[in-house]
Design a protein around this motif. Structure first.
Motif, mmCIF file in Angstrom:
data_model
loop_
_atom_site.group_PDB
_atom_site.id
_atom_site.type_symbol
_atom_site.label_atom_id
_atom_site.label_comp_id
_atom_site.label_asym_id
_atom_site.label_seq_id
_atom_site.Cartn_x
_atom_site.Cartn_y
_atom_site.Cartn_z
ATOM 1 N N THR A 1 42.873 137.608 77.037
ATOM 2 C CA THR A 1 42.708 137.975 78.456
ATOM 3 C C THR A 1 44.020 138.331 79.144
ATOM 4 O O THR A 1 44.005 138.833 80.260
ATOM 5 N N LEU A 2 45.154 138.028 78.504
ATOM 6 C CA LEU A 2 46.481 138.277 79.063
ATOM 7 C C LEU A 2 46.768 137.445 80.317
ATOM 8 O O LEU A 2 47.639 137.774 81.131
ATOM 9 N N ARG A 3 46.010 136.356 80.498
ATOM 10 C CA ARG A 3 46.271 135.463 81.642
ATOM 11 C C ARG A 3 47.451 134.557 81.301
ATOM 12 O O ARG A 3 47.549 134.079 80.170
ATOM 13 N N THR A 4 48.304 134.303 82.284
ATOM 14 C CA THR A 4 49.354 133.300 82.107
ATOM 15 C C THR A 4 48.794 131.948 82.551
ATOM 16 O O THR A 4 47.630 131.854 82.969
ATOM 17 N N ARG A 5 49.622 130.925 82.509
ATOM 18 C CA ARG A 5 49.113 129.617 82.941
ATOM 19 C C ARG A 5 49.056 129.503 84.469
ATOM 20 O O ARG A 5 48.590 128.499 85.002
ATOM 21 N N TYR A 6 49.528 130.527 85.174
ATOM 22 C CA TYR A 6 49.498 130.522 86.643
ATOM 23 C C TYR A 6 48.262 131.288 87.126
ATOM 24 O O TYR A 6 48.058 132.446 86.725
ATOM 25 N N PRO A 7 47.441 130.684 87.978
ATOM 26 C CA PRO A 7 46.238 131.389 88.458
ATOM 27 C C PRO A 7 46.596 132.713 89.132
ATOM 28 O O PRO A 7 47.548 132.779 89.916
ATOM 29 N N GLY A 8 45.849 133.767 88.776
ATOM 30 C CA GLY A 8 46.068 135.081 89.397
ATOM 31 C C GLY A 8 47.284 135.820 88.875
ATOM 32 O O GLY A 8 47.665 136.849 89.440
ATOM 33 N N VAL A 9 47.895 135.310 87.815
ATOM 34 C CA VAL A 9 49.088 135.981 87.278
ATOM 35 C C VAL A 9 48.838 136.365 85.811
ATOM 36 O O VAL A 9 48.482 135.513 84.989
ATOM 37 N N TYR A 10 49.015 137.660 85.519
ATOM 38 C CA TYR A 10 48.864 138.183 84.156
ATOM 39 C C TYR A 10 50.227 138.675 83.670
ATOM 40 O O TYR A 10 51.106 139.012 84.477
ATOM 41 N N ALA A 11 50.384 138.754 82.352
ATOM 42 C CA ALA A 11 51.580 139.406 81.790
ATOM 43 C C ALA A 11 51.117 140.317 80.660
ATOM 44 O O ALA A 11 50.337 139.900 79.799
ATOM 45 N N VAL A 12 51.567 141.578 80.696
ATOM 46 C CA VAL A 12 51.166 142.534 79.645
ATOM 47 C C VAL A 12 52.408 143.187 79.049
ATOM 48 O O VAL A 12 53.441 143.334 79.703
ATOM 49 N N GLY A 13 52.275 143.597 77.790
ATOM 50 C CA GLY A 13 53.320 144.382 77.147
ATOM 51 C C GLY A 13 54.441 143.550 76.556
ATOM 52 O O GLY A 13 54.282 142.364 76.256
ATOM 53 N N ASP A 14 55.598 144.184 76.432
ATOM 54 C CA ASP A 14 56.722 143.591 75.706
ATOM 55 C C ASP A 14 57.215 142.280 76.313
ATOM 56 O O ASP A 14 57.844 141.477 75.627
ATOM 57 N N VAL A 15 56.952 142.059 77.597
ATOM 58 C CA VAL A 15 57.446 140.849 78.265
ATOM 59 C C VAL A 15 56.656 139.600 77.839
ATOM 60 O O VAL A 15 57.108 138.479 78.026
ATOM 61 N N ALA A 16 55.475 139.822 77.243
ATOM 62 C CA ALA A 16 54.564 138.709 76.940
ATOM 63 C C ALA A 16 54.586 138.351 75.454
ATOM 64 O O ALA A 16 54.945 139.171 74.609
ATOM 65 N N THR A 17 54.193 137.123 75.163
ATOM 66 C CA THR A 17 53.983 136.706 73.771
ATOM 67 C C THR A 17 52.487 136.767 73.510
ATOM 68 O O THR A 17 51.733 135.899 73.946
ATOM 69 N N VAL A 18 52.065 137.849 72.844
ATOM 70 C CA VAL A 18 50.636 138.067 72.643
ATOM 71 C C VAL A 18 50.268 137.907 71.172
ATOM 72 O O VAL A 18 49.103 137.707 70.824
ATOM 73 N N GLY A 19 51.268 138.050 70.304
ATOM 74 C CA GLY A 19 50.982 138.042 68.869
ATOM 75 C C GLY A 19 50.837 139.447 68.318
ATOM 76 O O GLY A 19 50.276 139.642 67.247
#
Ligand SMILES: Cc1cc2nc3c(=O)[nH]c(=O)nc-3n(C[C@H](O)[C@H](O)[C@H](O)COP(=O)(O)OP(=O)(O)OC[C@H]3O[C@@H](n4cnc5c(N)ncnc54)[C@H](O)[C@@H]3O)c2cc1C
Length: 372
Positions: A269-287
């Motif tokens: 879902t690309l959700r972070t642990r903060y409500p209403g905050v997403y992170a997408v792309g190179d900045v995120a650890t998605v696997g």
């Protein structure tokens, strides 16, 4: 009116996210995109610029041409992010978001590799532009394409640089006076795809390119023109083409959102642990690898979920990367990172058809995002 969505970063992820929201919600989209840059440049354009295949001006896509209903683009430098309150501070003021999407990409940590600042790298636009001037002055000796740490953007890019350098030196009639070595922290050029790796290793062998696997460049001694690898071995060079170590932008590290250098997210879902905050792309650890196609794919999932049309899809971590093999041919690797127990990659042999397909990949995004 839709919730106020603030998108940080107008790269592959931010541009695609804002485009979909505008398509779905029109004037009601209520999206603000913030980026400090004046223009977008495709990652692969850096290779074209450095080898003199195009001019720097030709690859710049000014954000002034990213015009979408319901979307405003602000050219501001983000100086602080509070993920709890979803408040963003920039050099021009403050922005409060109901939904915050962090798409700030990966930055380069030049200080992590002593000596790199005095050598050359081809991962930034400035570095590629500099190399465009430096490469014509290289006439003989050893060139090293050296990766300084993993993860790094677009895993095939260092292999592409070595193969394109071979062509460049051959065209100038000086290939016989030069050696090319490629230093990489992986055991094979593209680990998820054994077929792609085998094809690249064969291409290196045919062209006399030395592949140094499982090693990274720890430091450089520009005075002695020596690269020091992580096992202490020293490789002399006359030309160094570096891939700097990567990390999330400093403002992200300072926000407290990052762990081990990047922002952890729920991969589907690309959700972070903060409500209403997403992170997408190179900045995120998605696997998934750090590449534009994956940033774009993740952005689509978040956009569809925010637009609330239909049942939200889950991110599957699939993407296709084009690989320049030199001699005017391009191959393709289709990778799938999240469907099965381990990543897989299917290889398509280099061909002229794939050259046209890569051109379409760029042209379709130029048209979709910038109306060109
Ligand atoms: C040589 C090379 C070749 C590549 N080839 C390919 C390829 O063939 N295919 C592919 O899919 N990918 C390729 N890539 C990788 C691709 O470019 C990146 O993975 C992609 O751009 C990541 O997208 P993103 O949206 O996550 O971040 P980015 O595109 O990096 O966007 C991040 C944005 O955030 C902005 N930003 C950062 N910090 C701040 C701040 N403090 N304030 C304001 N704005 C800020 C930046 O200006 C930038 O516009 C290549 C990369 C390189 C270097």
């Amino acid at each position: 009116m839709a919730a106020r969505i603030v998108v940080l970063g107008a790269g592959f992820g931010g541009l695609e996210l804002a485009t979909i929201l505008s398509e779905r919600l029109g004037d009601d989209a209520n999206v603000t995109v913030i980026d400090e840059a004046e223009a977008f440049v495709f990652g692969y354009s850096k290779l074209d610029v450095m080898f003199g295949r195009v001019t720097p001006a030709e690859v710049r896509l000014p954000y002034a041409e990213f015009v979408k209903p319901g979307v405003s683009v602000l050219r501001e430098r983000i100086t602080a992010i509070d993920p709890e309150s979803r408040r963003v501070t920039t050099d021009a003021g403050e922005h409060d978001a109901e939904v915050l999407v962090v798409a700030l990409g990966a930055d380069y940590d030049f200080d992590a590799t002593p000596g790199l600042a005095d050598a050359n790298e081809f991962y930034s636009v400035a570095g590629a532009e500099r190399l465009r001037e430096v490469l014509p002055t290289f006439t003989h000796g050893r060139a090293i394409v050296g990766v300084c740490g993993a993860p790094f953007k677009c895993p095939p890019a260092p292999s592409e640089a070595a193969l394109l350098l071979h062509d460049y030196l051959s065209e100038r009639g000086i290939r016989g006076d030069c050696e090319i070595s490629l230093v990489m922290p992986f055991s094979t050029p593209v680990p998820p795809s054994p077929d792609t790796s085998a094809a690249l290793l064969e291409a290196f062998a045919e062209r006399g390119i030395e592949f140094v696997p499982g090693r990274r460049v720890n430091s450089l001694d520009p005075g002695r023109e020596v690269a020091v690898l992580d096992d202490g071995a020293e490789l002399p060079y006359d030309l160094f083409l570096g891939v700097p170590r990567h990390r999330a932008p400093q403002v992200v590290l300072d926000s407290g959102m990052a762990e081990d250098g990047y922002v952890p997210v729920e991969s589907r879902t690309l959700r972070t642990r903060y409500p209403g905050v997403y992170a997408v792309g190179d900045v995120a650890t998605v696997g998934v690898p750090k590449a534009g196609v994956f940033s774009e794919g993740a952005a689509r999932i978040v956009a569809e979920s925010l637009a609330q049309d239909g049942r939200p899809r889950e991110y599957e971590g699939k993407g296709s990367c084009y690989v320049e093999f030199g001699a005017g041919r391009i191959g393709r690797v289709d990778v799938d990172f999240l469907s099965g127990p381990k990543p897989t990659g299917t290889f398509q042999e280099p061909s002229l058809e794939l050259v046209a397909e890569k051109q379409y990949f760029g042209a379709s995004r130029r048209a979709r995002w910038f109306g060109r």
